[in-house]
Design a protein around this motif. Structure first.
Motif, short mmCIF file in Angstrom:
data_model
loop_
_atom_site.label_atom_id
_atom_site.label_comp_id
_atom_site.label_asym_id
_atom_site.label_seq_id
_atom_site.Cartn_x
_atom_site.Cartn_y
_atom_site.Cartn_z
N GLY A 10 15.25 -12.36 3.08
CA GLY A 10 14.22 -12.37 4.12
C GLY A 10 13.03 -13.21 3.71
N ILE A 11 11.85 -12.85 4.23
CA ILE A 11 10.62 -13.60 3.94
C ILE A 11 10.47 -13.80 2.44
CG2 ILE A 11 8.08 -13.48 4.01
CD1 ILE A 11 8.28 -12.12 6.72
N MET A 12 10.75 -12.77 1.67
CA MET A 12 10.56 -12.82 0.21
C MET A 12 11.82 -13.28 -0.52
SD MET A 12 7.44 -11.94 -0.25
CE MET A 12 7.23 -11.44 -1.95
N ASP A 31 23.38 -11.81 2.97
CA ASP A 31 22.44 -11.17 3.89
C ASP A 31 23.22 -10.90 5.17
OD1 ASP A 31 19.03 -11.21 4.20
OD2 ASP A 31 20.22 -10.92 6.01
N MET A 64 16.68 -7.43 -2.51
CA MET A 64 15.34 -7.59 -1.94
C MET A 64 15.40 -7.18 -0.48
SD MET A 64 12.38 -8.11 -2.86
CE MET A 64 10.74 -8.72 -2.57
N LEU A 65 15.34 -5.87 -0.25
CA LEU A 65 15.61 -5.29 1.06
C LEU A 65 14.38 -4.55 1.58
CD1 LEU A 65 19.07 -4.05 -0.18
CD2 LEU A 65 18.76 -5.77 1.63
N PRO A 66 14.38 -4.19 2.88
CA PRO A 66 13.15 -3.61 3.43
C PRO A 66 12.71 -2.28 2.80
CG PRO A 66 14.51 -4.49 5.19
CD PRO A 66 15.33 -4.57 3.93
N SER A 96 10.34 -2.98 -2.31
CA SER A 96 9.33 -1.92 -2.49
C SER A 96 9.86 -0.68 -1.79
CB SER A 96 8.01 -2.32 -1.86
OG SER A 96 7.58 -3.57 -2.33
N GLY A 124 3.19 -11.68 -2.03
CA GLY A 124 3.52 -12.17 -0.70
C GLY A 124 4.29 -13.48 -0.71
N PHE A 232 2.66 -10.41 5.34
CA PHE A 232 3.14 -9.05 5.10
C PHE A 232 2.85 -8.24 6.35
CE2 PHE A 232 2.90 -4.75 3.28
CZ PHE A 232 4.15 -4.71 2.70
N ARG A 233 3.94 -7.78 6.99
CA ARG A 233 3.80 -7.13 8.28
C ARG A 233 3.17 -5.73 8.17
NH1 ARG A 233 9.13 -6.41 9.72
NH2 ARG A 233 9.96 -7.64 8.02
N LYS A 239 5.27 1.44 5.96
CA LYS A 239 6.39 1.94 5.14
C LYS A 239 5.90 2.27 3.73
CE LYS A 239 8.57 -1.04 2.94
NZ LYS A 239 8.62 -1.62 1.61
P1 NAD Z 1 12.40 -9.00 5.42
O1 NAD Z 1 12.61 -7.98 6.50
O2 NAD Z 1 11.87 -10.35 5.78
O3 NAD Z 1 13.78 -9.25 4.62
C1 NAD Z 1 14.73 -8.26 4.37
C2 NAD Z 1 16.11 -8.92 4.41
O4 NAD Z 1 17.10 -7.93 4.09
C3 NAD Z 1 16.46 -9.47 5.80
O5 NAD Z 1 16.84 -10.83 5.69
C4 NAD Z 1 17.60 -8.58 6.27
O6 NAD Z 1 18.53 -9.24 7.10
C5 NAD Z 1 18.21 -8.16 4.93
N1 NAD Z 1 19.01 -6.94 5.03
C6 NAD Z 1 18.66 -5.76 5.60
N2 NAD Z 1 19.67 -4.86 5.47
C7 NAD Z 1 20.66 -5.52 4.80
C8 NAD Z 1 21.96 -5.13 4.38
N3 NAD Z 1 22.43 -3.91 4.64
N4 NAD Z 1 22.70 -6.04 3.72
C9 NAD Z 1 22.23 -7.28 3.47
N5 NAD Z 1 21.01 -7.70 3.86
C10 NAD Z 1 20.24 -6.82 4.52
O7 NAD Z 1 11.46 -8.32 4.34
P2 NAD Z 1 10.57 -9.03 3.21
O8 NAD Z 1 9.23 -9.32 3.75
O9 NAD Z 1 11.36 -10.10 2.55
O10 NAD Z 1 10.38 -7.79 2.19
C11 NAD Z 1 11.42 -7.34 1.35
C12 NAD Z 1 10.83 -6.29 0.42
O11 NAD Z 1 9.77 -6.89 -0.33
C13 NAD Z 1 10.21 -5.10 1.17
O12 NAD Z 1 10.46 -3.92 0.47
C14 NAD Z 1 8.74 -5.43 1.19
O13 NAD Z 1 7.92 -4.27 1.28
C15 NAD Z 1 8.58 -6.15 -0.14
N6 NAD Z 1 7.45 -7.08 -0.21
C16 NAD Z 1 7.18 -7.93 0.82
C17 NAD Z 1 6.10 -8.80 0.72
C18 NAD Z 1 5.73 -9.74 1.85
O14 NAD Z 1 4.62 -10.30 1.81
N7 NAD Z 1 6.61 -9.95 2.83
C19 NAD Z 1 5.31 -8.81 -0.43
C20 NAD Z 1 5.64 -7.97 -1.48
C21 NAD Z 1 6.73 -7.11 -1.36
#
Ligand code: NAD
Length: 296
Positions: A10-12, A31, A64-66, A96, A124, A232-233, A239
């Motif tokens: 995902g984003i990260m 993914d 790196m999942l939600p 996280s 981020g 960061f949403r 969550k």
């Molecule tokens: P995101 O929603 O952009 O990415 C998550 C990815 O996981 C998606 O591409 C989704 O398709 C994939 N996914 C979900 N279920 C799946 C499964 N069963 N099998 C395979 N893939 C699956 O989220 P993000 O922003 O990348 O964040 C990921 C983690 O990092 C979260 O826990 C978030 O809290 C943490 N985080 C995010 C940021 C930020 O700024 N975005 C910063 C620090 C930490």
């Protein structure tokens, strides 16, 4: 030679995986979404057709999942990592999630001689792209030493804080501090606006003093532009704060600031702003006070 697995682009996860490719890691990635899978494959990784294929071909697997349910499903679910991993595999969960869930998942992994580390990150998307994340890890020290070099390809620091779950406790501490900073900034700037003082000038006047912070410098310029594109949403910060409340419940710890801010964020979600950047928390204050803190 065994590859390094990466699940969740995902984003990260996407920029983190790309940094591992740049550093020379032979990556196998997965993914559920096709677009990021293709993009990371185009950058040089092998795209797997399933989680099982990743687990069968890798000795270290980054996730790196939600949130907790996603990590549970990917690691412990049918056709998941644990069902297909070899003994001695190291799972590095960089999501996280709740430290309570981390411990449960790690305990299941240990029964099959698979080691799980938790290694959530702060910084981020921009720092994920730069490879300068702050990584806070928990778990077995020997396993941490084996993956430390890899972690440094994604982050500028990687600190082992304690036993498994400690990484996510540290991340929750981080998220309380970030949320409190954004709320404090929002409250202050709305007060300034309401008092007829230009928030941009207030920002420039205070940023070099004690109130200055990484959060203020990252978020205030975006607020002034009215730019709440994530980043960061708000949804993800809710969550994390929910995970704070859960962990606080288990440890019987008072967290009044978290309780207050999660209420504000949930109200914004009801207003349809859950996908905004968490800097958009200021919109809660702006709505209540009937002002906007934008560039003049
Ligand atoms: P995101 O929603 O952009 O990415 C998550 C990815 O996981 C998606 O591409 C989704 O398709 C994939 N996914 C979900 N279920 C799946 C499964 N069963 N099998 C395979 N893939 C699956 O989220 P993000 O922003 O990348 O964040 C990921 C983690 O990092 C979260 O826990 C978030 O809290 C943490 N985080 C995010 C940021 C930020 O700024 N975005 C910063 C620090 C930490």
């Amino acid at each position: 030679m065994a590859k390094t697995g990466f699940i969740g682009l995902g984003i990260m996860g996407k920029p983190m995986a790309k940094n591992l490719i740049k550093a020379g890691y032979d990556l196998i990635v997965y993914d559920v979404a096709e677009q990021p899978l293709k993009e990371v494959a185009d950058a040089g990784a092998q795209a797997a057709g399933s989680i099982a294929e990743v687990a069968q071909n890798a000795d270290v697997i980054v996730t790196m999942l939600p949130n907790s349910p996603h990590v549970k499903e990917v690691v412990l679910g049918g056709g998941g990592v644990l069902e297909n991993a070899k003994e001695g595999t190291i799972i590095v969960d960089m999501s996280s999630i709740s430290p309570v869930a981390t411990k449960e998942i790690a305990a299941e992994c240990a029964k099959k001689s698979v080691v799980m580390l938790d290694a959530p990150v702060s910084g981020g998307e921009p720092k994920a792209i730069e490879g300068t994340l702050a990584i806070m890890a928990g778990g077995d020290e020997a396993a941490f030493k084996k993956v430390e070099k890899m972690l440094h390809c994604m982050g500028s620091s990687a600190i082992l804080v304690g036993e498994v779950g400690s990484g996510n406790v540290t991340k929750l501490a981080n998220q309380i501090i970030v949320a409190a900073n954004i709320a404090g900034m929002s409250e202050a700037m709305v007060l300034a606006s309401k008092s007829g003082v230009d928030p941009e000038k207030v920002y420039n006047a205070i940023r070099g003093g004690l109130a200055g912070s990484t959060v203020l410098d990252a978020k205030m310029p975006l607020v002034l532009e009215g730019n709440f594109k994530p980043g960061f949403r708000i949804e993800l910060h809710i969550k994390d704060l929910q995970n704070v409340l859960d962990a606080a419940g288990v440890t019987q710890c008072e967290v009044p600031i978290t309780s207050e801010i999660i209420g504000m964020m949930k109200e914004l979600r009801e207003d349809g702003k859950g996908q905004d950047d968490h800097g958009g928390l200021i919109q809660y204050y702006e709505k209540k006070s009937g002002v906007q803190c934008r560039k003049k």
